[in-house]
Each structure stands twice: as C-alpha cells, then as structure tokens.
Motif scaffolding. Structure first.
Motif, PDB file in Angstrom:
ATOM      1  N   GLU A 157       0.815  -1.232   0.017  1.00  0.00           N
ATOM      2  CA  GLU A 157      -0.003   0.162  -0.062  1.00  0.00           C
ATOM      3  C   GLU A 157       0.824   1.198  -0.178  1.00  0.00           C
ATOM      4  O   GLU A 157       0.335   2.217  -0.336  1.00  0.00           O
ATOM      5  CB  GLU A 157      -0.888   0.035   1.188  1.00  0.00           C
ATOM      6  CG  GLU A 157      -1.742  -1.171   1.297  1.00  0.00           C
ATOM      7  CD  GLU A 157      -1.232  -2.415   1.821  1.00  0.00           C
ATOM      8  OE1 GLU A 157      -0.087  -2.358   2.509  1.00  0.00           O
ATOM      9  OE2 GLU A 157      -2.344  -3.312   2.044  1.00  0.00           O
ATOM     10  N   LYS A 160       2.651   1.326  -3.714  1.00  0.00           N
ATOM     11  CA  LYS A 160       1.955   1.869  -4.711  1.00  0.00           C
ATOM     12  C   LYS A 160       2.148   1.493  -6.175  1.00  0.00           C
ATOM     13  O   LYS A 160       2.375   2.374  -7.128  1.00  0.00           O
ATOM     14  CB  LYS A 160       1.628   3.460  -4.787  1.00  0.00           C
ATOM     15  CG  LYS A 160       0.961   3.760  -3.258  1.00  0.00           C
ATOM     16  CD  LYS A 160       0.691   5.298  -3.299  1.00  0.00           C
ATOM     17  CE  LYS A 160       0.267   5.694  -1.827  1.00  0.00           C
ATOM     18  NZ  LYS A 160       0.070   6.963  -1.614  1.00  0.00           N
ATOM     19  N   LYS A 176      -7.061  -1.879  -2.024  1.00  0.00           N
ATOM     20  CA  LYS A 176      -6.559  -2.389  -0.579  1.00  0.00           C
ATOM     21  C   LYS A 176      -6.767  -3.721  -0.694  1.00  0.00           C
ATOM     22  O   LYS A 176      -7.198  -4.505  -1.425  1.00  0.00           O
ATOM     23  CB  LYS A 176      -7.919  -1.898   0.188  1.00  0.00           C
ATOM     24  CG  LYS A 176      -9.304  -2.410  -0.137  1.00  0.00           C
ATOM     25  CD  LYS A 176     -10.489  -2.042   0.758  1.00  0.00           C
ATOM     26  CE  LYS A 176     -11.710  -2.530  -0.135  1.00  0.00           C
ATOM     27  NZ  LYS A 176     -12.987  -2.357   0.638  1.00  0.00           N
ATOM     28  N   GLN A 177      -5.995  -4.405   0.356  1.00  0.00           N
ATOM     29  CA  GLN A 177      -6.025  -6.051   0.525  1.00  0.00           C
ATOM     30  C   GLN A 177      -7.473  -6.211   1.125  1.00  0.00           C
ATOM     31  O   GLN A 177      -8.086  -5.492   1.962  1.00  0.00           O
ATOM     32  CB  GLN A 177      -5.310  -6.246   1.927  1.00  0.00           C
ATOM     33  CG  GLN A 177      -5.152  -7.781   2.072  1.00  0.00           C
ATOM     34  CD  GLN A 177      -4.085  -8.221   2.985  1.00  0.00           C
ATOM     35  OE1 GLN A 177      -2.913  -7.375   3.121  1.00  0.00           O
ATOM     36  NE2 GLN A 177      -4.108  -9.285   3.802  1.00  0.00           N
TER      37      GLN A 177
END
Length: 188
Positions: A157, A160, A176-177
């Motif tokens: 995250e 990027k 997002k995870q």
C-alpha cells in the motif's frame, strides 16, 4: 453468457516494470515493459518479454544482466516516458532527472527513486514469436527502508506499484487488501 474475444492477452493486471541496462558505450538506459512477472521461486527468478526492435534488447544479450525496477504512482509520467522514447535517440535519465545507480551485483543500473529494484543475471533466453523472453535470476532485491514493516515485508500500500490494463491501455494502482492468501480458503 460469455462472448468470445479470440486469442488475446487478457490477463489482469499486468505489472509495470522499468528494465534497466547499460548500452554498448556504458550509458544507462531504461525501458518500460508490462509483459513480465515472477517465474520461479527457487532460485528466485523473474521473466520479462521484449521485442527485438527495442534498444534494450541488444544490451540484454550483450550484458547478460538487467535490473527490474518497480515504479510507484509518484513516477507514472517517467515510467510512461521510458516506454515512449528510444534510448538510442535520447538519454532518458537526463531527460527525467532520475538517478541511475550502478548495481552491486550485475552489470546494470537501477533507478534510485523507484521503491523496488531487483538485480538480475540472465539465465535463459527464449524466442517466442514477436517477443523474446529473458529470464533473470534475482541476485538481490532492494527496497526503500521506509516501505517495510517488521520482518522486512514490503508494504504494497505504500509502494503503490503501477499496473497496466492491456486492452484499455490504462495505468492503475493496487487497491486495498481484501483477504489473507492461503487462509481465506480455509473458511469454505
């Protein structure tokens, strides 16, 4: 219903990599490539496929080495530029202001500003058709120390990384995870 699209490379997403080499005169060069990815765990290897028409192609054959650099969304313009202009005609590093750094282990530069850099020696070359696949054994992986959590795991995250949609020719970023791999399936 499904609609047949014919024989196409519809794989989503594809990574955006910047492959770096030195040319015959020792000048650093960079080229954007989206046809690539991990191809082996042990030894750790990545593959990247390039057309013979690229300036980077002959350098890969001559040097038997490259770095695979993962640009963040902060460098989308530079990553795109590296794929638009030939290193035969222009010094891409001078134009973008990015910094080539001599690799510690292979005869290729990496990009200082990009968050992830893999130093690779070429261990196999496979002629496929329009593209030639270069398989590089990863001798070292470098990552900005600000992008790691405990245990030296990169934080995707924060990295990027850019991804590419081949059909629409668009750049995207990782979202997002949503689950933990090798665990969520246990709940079925």
């Amino acid at each position: 219903m499904k609609k047949s699209m014919g024989a196409r490379t519809l794989v989503y997403p594809t990574p955006v990599f910047v492959i770096c080499t030195y040319d015959d005169e020792g000048n650093p060069n960079a080229m954007t490539a989206a046809w690539g990815g991990i191809c082996c765990s042990s030894p750790p290897c990545v593959a990247v496929s390039l057309r013979k028409a690229t300036y980077t192609y002959s350098s890969l054959l001559a040097k038997k080495a490259f770095t695979l650099n993962v640009p963040s969304e902060n460098y989308i313009k530079e990553a795109d530029y590296f794929g638009l202009v030939s290193g035969k005609k222009e010094n891409k590093f001078a134009h973008t202001g990015l910094t080539p750094v001599k690799s510690d282990l292979v005869d290729a530069p990496y990009i200082k500003e990009f968050p992830v850099n893999l130093e690779c020696k070429i261990i196999n070359v496979l002629e496929i058709g329009l593209h030639t696949q270069f398989i590089g054994e990863v001798l070292d992986a470098k990552i900005d120390d600000t992008l790691q959590e405990k245990g030296d795991h990169p934080l995707i995250e924060q990295i990027k990384p850019l991804i590419f949609a081949p059909e629409s020719r668009g750049y995207h970023v990782v979202g997002k995870q949503i689950a933990q791999a090798f665990a969520i399936g246990n709940d079925t």
